[in-house]
Enzyme design. Sequence first.
Site, short mmCIF file in Angstrom:
data_model
loop_
_atom_site.label_atom_id
_atom_site.label_comp_id
_atom_site.label_asym_id
_atom_site.label_seq_id
_atom_site.Cartn_x
_atom_site.Cartn_y
_atom_site.Cartn_z
CG HIS A 94 -17.00 9.57 1.29
ND1 HIS A 94 -18.38 9.62 1.31
CD2 HIS A 94 -16.67 8.28 1.56
CE1 HIS A 94 -18.85 8.41 1.54
NE2 HIS A 94 -17.84 7.59 1.70
CB ILE A 141 -23.02 5.88 9.87
CG1 ILE A 141 -23.80 6.95 9.12
CG2 ILE A 141 -23.17 4.55 9.15
CD1 ILE A 141 -25.32 6.79 9.17
CG ASP A 185 -24.10 -0.54 9.11
OD1 ASP A 185 -25.16 0.02 9.39
OD2 ASP A 185 -23.00 -0.20 9.59
NE ARG A 187 -2.37 -1.26 3.50
CZ ARG A 187 -2.82 -0.92 4.70
NH1 ARG A 187 -3.94 -0.23 4.83
NH2 ARG A 187 -2.16 -1.25 5.80
CD GLU A 218 -20.38 -3.52 -3.71
OE1 GLU A 218 -19.76 -4.58 -3.61
OE2 GLU A 218 -20.22 -2.55 -2.95
NE ARG A 276 -12.54 2.41 4.21
CZ ARG A 276 -12.34 1.49 5.14
NH1 ARG A 276 -11.12 1.25 5.58
NH2 ARG A 276 -13.34 0.83 5.67
CB CYS A 277 -6.99 -0.21 0.94
SG CYS A 277 -6.07 0.74 -0.28
CG HIS A 317 -25.28 3.23 6.48
ND1 HIS A 317 -25.70 4.51 6.18
CD2 HIS A 317 -24.09 3.06 5.85
CE1 HIS A 317 -24.79 5.09 5.41
NE2 HIS A 317 -23.81 4.24 5.20
CG ASP A 331 -39.62 -7.53 1.11
OD1 ASP A 331 -40.69 -7.66 1.73
OD2 ASP A 331 -38.99 -8.49 0.64
#
Length: 762
Positions: free
Chosen positions: A697, A434, A602, A18, A608, A518-519, A644, A659
């Site tokens: 962010h 959150i 969450d 990284r 996604e 961010r990883c 969330h 639902d």
Amino acid sequence: MSKIKSSNLGYPRIGESREWKRALENFWSGVISETELIEKTTEIRLRNLKKQQEKGIDLIQVNDFSLYDHVLDTAITFGIVPKRFNYTGGKVDVHTYFAIARGTDGAVASEMTKWFNTNYHYIVPELNDVTPSLVENRALTFYKEAKDKLGIDGKPVILGPVTFVKLAKGYDPQEFSTIVETFVPLYIQILQELVEAGASWVQIDEPILVTQLSKEEIAVVEKVYEAFAEHVPHAQIILQTYFEKITAYEKIVNLPVKAIGMDFVHGDSLELLKTYGFPKDKVLAAGIIDGRNVWRANLAEKRTILEVVKQLVHHNQLIIQPSCSLLHVPVTKTLEQKLDNVIYDGLSFADEKLDEAVTLAKGLNHGTVSVQADLDQANEAIKQLIETYQSNDEIRKKVAHLTTADAQRSIPFAERIEKQKQRLQLPLLPTTTIGSLPQTPEVRRTRTKWRKGEITDQAYEQFVKEQMKRWIKIQEELDIDVLVHGEFERNDMVEYFGEKLNGFTVTEFGWVQSYGSRCVKPPLIFGDVSWDKPITVKESVYAQSLTERPVKGMLTGPVTILNWSFVHNTTPRYEIMKQIALALQKEIESLEEEGITIIQVDEPALREGLPLDRKKWNEYLTQSSQAFRLATATARADTQIHTHMCYSNFEDIFDCIDDLDADVISIETSRSHGEMVSTFEENTYQKEIGLGVYDIHSPRIPSVDEIKQNIKRALQTIAPNQFWINPDCGLKTRKEDETIAALKVMVQAAKEVRNKQLASQK
């Protein structure tokens, strides 16, 4: 093209350790200069290319490296900078580039959302009142760099105009064709300059072609690529798709390009090929190695598929490559020293996937004998992994006998909410966060020392308690209504549970970029999932003992745990999702037994994971909502269940959200607040909701008026007694001073709006 070539579509930017992340964050914090940033990232980029060269990849991509995001890179290539950043033309400087992504004191960052159905986030281009021009041919710059410094005749990668405009905002959809046409001459110029510089191939990524485009939009695609062929006839374009099969296959494969890139891992591309054939005048770039998972490829099976594919193309016009960019997997498994040997042998990260592609290409060119040892080794590793897969017959039997009633709360929401209000006694427009609070360098250092055995378990637990105690006090002083314990004991919202549940294991260096620097480190699911003992109870109970205000229990939901893990295919994904849900059900019951009154489960990855093929939507959404309800089904009626979600085309899953039957949902919307509110104008939602009122962010501190405007906009559609006020996501990545300042503003704005609402009700 007599030789079958190997290729790559994209390589992880972050570096084996990284280094990229550290360089960015050091630059942002002023530790290193712009010159040092460029030097460090150039070193990483060239090392990435050299590694691929040494592995024998024939077509090595260039221009996939980025300082933040490749979609943002495309925007600045054309001088597309929102007016609020005071851009005056010419090449976009580094500070403006990062300002678009992260915001400044005087300008909010551009919206960020998910890249198709992945956990990678891109910066949404804003085309409002912007006239694009080619201010920097980045593809040419990086092509020349690779050629001059490493002798690599690279394959420049460019995000295509159709996908770029489809992913952008700030224009009338009716003007889609016109907007795309403004970019065509600029792309032609890029291609011409690349051809003049000697580029043999150019990869143009158009992943939008695997989604459901209208006939009019397909006509735009045809017009674009006909223009490229007319004006740059010598450009050998690979029109690259991924993540699913091509929808308008017969039209797309007949576009005037040299090669078509298709995903043979996700979707039914082979069936398309068998049904409709493949043009004799084109090369097929077959994405046969899974670029989105980390388990070793069964090379014998892949070779069998490729033998079929080979018969369907003309004269070996075939390229072997990963299914998509390797951006979505870790860099190399060679650093992993603590994994079980069987699991280690069964893994394939980016570097190993390149080896697999080279092996398959070599086998097709020179026969099976030339790669037999590699095939045997892969086969044995996969066999061993399957034989040691951790099966749990009890859990499988329980999942097999689940009924609809097993996934239902005891009473309907309308009755539950009254019991919850009586128990919680919260004010109008309650404030909360959150879940995660800043993970300072001290927090990360202390966790690292503990993991290395440099401090005892007791010392680490005491440190975490001190952090929780300090932040409970800070939250009380800020006058937040519903508190959180801060998650200081957690490295990541999914990996943490992966360390505690049966059927999972975790890596040391399996990092993947999520957004910016961010990883995340997705855990590995290699067995049936089950719960042994409480995971989060100790910290939640301690935090609650420090205050009279409710402290939320914090869990990650079954859909997100599944979607953000690397899952082995021994057990069907939806069965694993239900196994995770049953484990979380036990955790919720344990929290309730200790008096926790609000539990947040969450699901930021629910949208996604929505398949790109609409035919698969119903099954996914049904299975996802059932899994969430299964996890929360046994909660007491007066226990308030929160969830969330990260924002991304929320309207697509509105019915599924309803639902879920969560009592309160918070949604990441601050960068696109008005658009989200409009979804509620068109749909009825009876449960309680918090639309993120400021963007976490970005390091910028919002003003009271800014947050009040966001609240007031929402209250035009959502009733005050339904609305919660919160940041749009967890605060883990923010600095402490930024967090406290922003939360102070948020609470002040909430109180002012609350007081006005109460006054109007008198």
